[in-house]
Design a protein around this motif. Structure first.
Motif, short mmCIF file in Angstrom:
data_model
loop_
_atom_site.label_atom_id
_atom_site.label_comp_id
_atom_site.label_asym_id
_atom_site.label_seq_id
_atom_site.Cartn_x
_atom_site.Cartn_y
_atom_site.Cartn_z
N ASP A 171 59.30 81.77 75.13
CA ASP A 171 59.08 81.34 73.75
C ASP A 171 59.56 82.43 72.79
OD1 ASP A 171 58.17 80.12 71.41
OD2 ASP A 171 56.19 81.07 71.59
N PRO A 172 60.84 82.38 72.36
CA PRO A 172 61.36 83.42 71.45
C PRO A 172 60.63 83.45 70.11
CG PRO A 172 63.15 82.11 72.39
CD PRO A 172 61.87 81.41 72.71
N SER A 173 59.97 82.36 69.73
CA SER A 173 59.25 82.34 68.46
C SER A 173 57.97 83.16 68.50
CB SER A 173 58.91 80.89 68.07
OG SER A 173 57.98 80.34 68.99
N LYS A 174 57.53 83.51 69.72
CA LYS A 174 56.35 84.36 69.93
C LYS A 174 55.08 83.77 69.31
CE LYS A 174 59.29 88.47 70.06
NZ LYS A 174 59.59 89.81 69.52
N GLN A 175 54.96 82.45 69.41
CA GLN A 175 53.78 81.78 68.86
C GLN A 175 52.74 81.45 69.92
OE1 GLN A 175 55.33 78.32 66.86
NE2 GLN A 175 56.18 79.49 65.15
N LYS A 177 50.66 82.12 73.77
CA LYS A 177 50.15 83.12 74.70
C LYS A 177 49.90 82.44 76.04
CE LYS A 177 47.78 85.80 71.10
NZ LYS A 177 46.47 86.32 70.62
N TYR A 186 56.73 84.17 78.30
CA TYR A 186 57.56 85.33 77.97
C TYR A 186 58.08 85.14 76.54
CZ TYR A 186 57.54 85.99 83.04
OH TYR A 186 57.15 86.16 84.35
N ASN A 187 58.19 86.25 75.80
CA ASN A 187 58.55 86.14 74.38
C ASN A 187 59.97 86.58 74.06
OD1 ASN A 187 55.20 87.13 73.84
ND2 ASN A 187 56.01 85.11 73.37
N ASP A 188 60.70 87.12 75.02
CA ASP A 188 62.06 87.59 74.77
C ASP A 188 63.06 86.80 75.62
OD1 ASP A 188 61.37 89.63 72.91
OD2 ASP A 188 60.64 90.84 74.60
#
Length: 466
Positions: A171-175, A177, A186-188
């Motif tokens: 999830d590149p949006s980092k919204q 958990k 994963y956020n990146d």
């Protein structure tokens, strides 16, 4: 199509065929109290192979190959027992219509049904325990989070028998958990390949908006050299749900996917089938009409038939005929009073306007029989989107501008949306129906039509009308 799901269904069918065949050998042995020789087997084989084909079709119609129904609960085994009884009745009818002068296998048929379906039940217990959920499961990674990705994740978690194990999400949006979903998040974007390695991923589902992200495209390009399958979220959504995701709704998508609605050979074959089925249903209507008409008249005052305007192909308005199933509240015989309101005009489960006889007519779909007139007039086809009233279409167009696209093909007596969601009583359900209708229009084929017909028979048998 879902290849793992189809493999499991095929395994179930083959297991049933083996069960029926073993039951056949045991039945002959019990009938003659000795091991059968080849001459005895050959004498019965051709007829019983045709019977087994009928049993497999009956199983399919009754949902015995729908993996979601395999819960080892009372409902499933009641369905299983009902299917065995139906198969016996059909088999007796088959042997009566096509008698063989050399054999009259009454005892063998009864024993074969009991033993064959008994072995089939044991096969399903084994299948569910050792194959049903765990075997052939595909570890899946979602890249990019959308509302449709979230919907798919929830569907796959509730239905593990579909064969997809969601292991992680990037999830590149980092919204999000990990604690929100119950698996690793994963956020990146540069964690895509490590996530694949860590979770032994076989399938990567890519959100459409990432096709505009250069960094995402660079990372995804590298996966062409990995042993993983890449699939767009839109295609995966269609495959799992049988619907078109609303996020794809645009003039460009519709032009690309719905422009070829004319299929001359297919359309001519469909027209021939419509006339044949219309004639058969017309004979049934004539035979049942005296009884149904008397029941309607005795139950409540009003006409036997009533008609309503509906929107047909290319927006053409036509009259559709039905047997009256509601109390007569208006001069035209309908149950609507006052000006149009969506919540009042759309029938709901437990609708108080439905008469006692009408409830039976709706559950059996007998109220739809007069539509053979529309079928023979070619206002409608056997299969297609169910036609709606002009007032409802105008209402839904205000919240769904693309709603009229379901009118690019002829409406139908039954359809892809109908077998999935029955009646729609809210605007949200109407949007879902549109998704199903657009999926059907995009994927129209004789195979899909056959599936719809068989599942419609299941709905009729189970009195699932409303």
């Amino acid at each position: 199509m879902q290849i793992m799901y189809k493999i499991k269904q095929l395994a179930l069918m083959l297991g049933d065929l083996v069960s029926f065949s073993i039951g056949f050998l045991l039945s002959i042995s019990l009938r003659y109290l000795e091991l059968p020789n080849w001459q005895t087997i050959e004498q019965h084989l051709a007829l019983f192979l045709m019977v087994y084909f009928i049993w497999i079709i009956t199983n399919f119609i009754n949902g015995l190959y729908t993996l979601e129904h395999m819960n080892n609960d009372r409902a499933f085994y009641r369905r299983f027992t009902e299917t065995g009884v139906i198969s016996l009745i059909i088999s007796i009818t088959f042997f009566y219509l096509f008698p063989n002068q050399q054999i009259a296998p009454k005892t063998i048929l009864l024993a074969n049904i009991i033993l064959g379906y008994g072995l089939s039940a044991l096969w399903r217990i084994f299948f569910q325990k050792f194959i049903g959920i765990k075997a052939l499961s595909t570890n899946t990674l979602f890249v990019g989070h959308t509302s449709e990705a979230q919907e798919l994740i929830e569907i796959l978690k509730k239905n593990p028998e579909k064969g997809y194990n969601v292991c992680a999400l990037v999830d590149p949006s980092k919204q999000l958990k990990s604690s929100d979903l119950g698996f690793d998040v994963y956020n990146d974007l540069n964690t895509i390949r490590p996530a694949i390695s860590n979770h032994n991923i076989h399938l990567v589902v890519i959100a459409p908006h990432l096709h505009q992200d250069n960094e995402a495209l660079r990372e995804l390009y590298e996966l062409l050299f990995w042993e993983v399958q890449l699939i767009d979220l839109t295609a995966f959504y269609e495959m799992i749900t049988g619907r078109i995701p609303p996020s794809t709704f645009s003039e460009g998508w519709f032009l690309q996917n719905l422009r070829e609605t004319k299929q001359p050979i297919y359309d001519r074959f469909r027209a021939m089938v419509d006339y044949i089925v219309g004639t058969m249903l017309g004979i049934i209507l004539i035979a049942l009409l005296p009884i149904l008409a008397l029941a309607i008249k005795i139950n409540s005052p009003g006409p036997i038939f009533y008609k309503q305007t509906r929107v047909g192909q290319f927006g053409k308005i036509f009259w559709i005929w039905k047997l009256r199933s509601m109390y007569k509240l208006s001069e035209d015989g309908s149950a609507e009073v006052g000006d149009y309101e969506f919540d009042k005009w759309v029938a709901k489960k437990g609708d108080q306007r439905i008469t006692a006889v009408g409830r039976f007519l709706r559950r059996t779909r007998l109220d739809e029989l007069p539509q053979v007139i529309n079928l023979l007039k070619r206002d409608i086809s056997l299969i297609g989107p169910r036609p709606e009233r002009p007032e409802i279409v105008d209402d839904l167009k205000t919240v769904m501008p693309y709603y009229p696209l379901r009118h690019v093909v002829k409406p139908g007596l039954t359809g892809w949306a109908l077998i999935h969601q029955n009646y729609t009583s809210t605007r949200e359900k109407s949007l879902e129906k549109l998704q199903y209708d657009l999926y059907y229009i995009k994927n129209r084929s004789l195979l899909l039509d056959l599936i719809i017909c068989l599942r419609t028979i299941n709905i009729l048998i189970r009195l699932m009308g409303q």
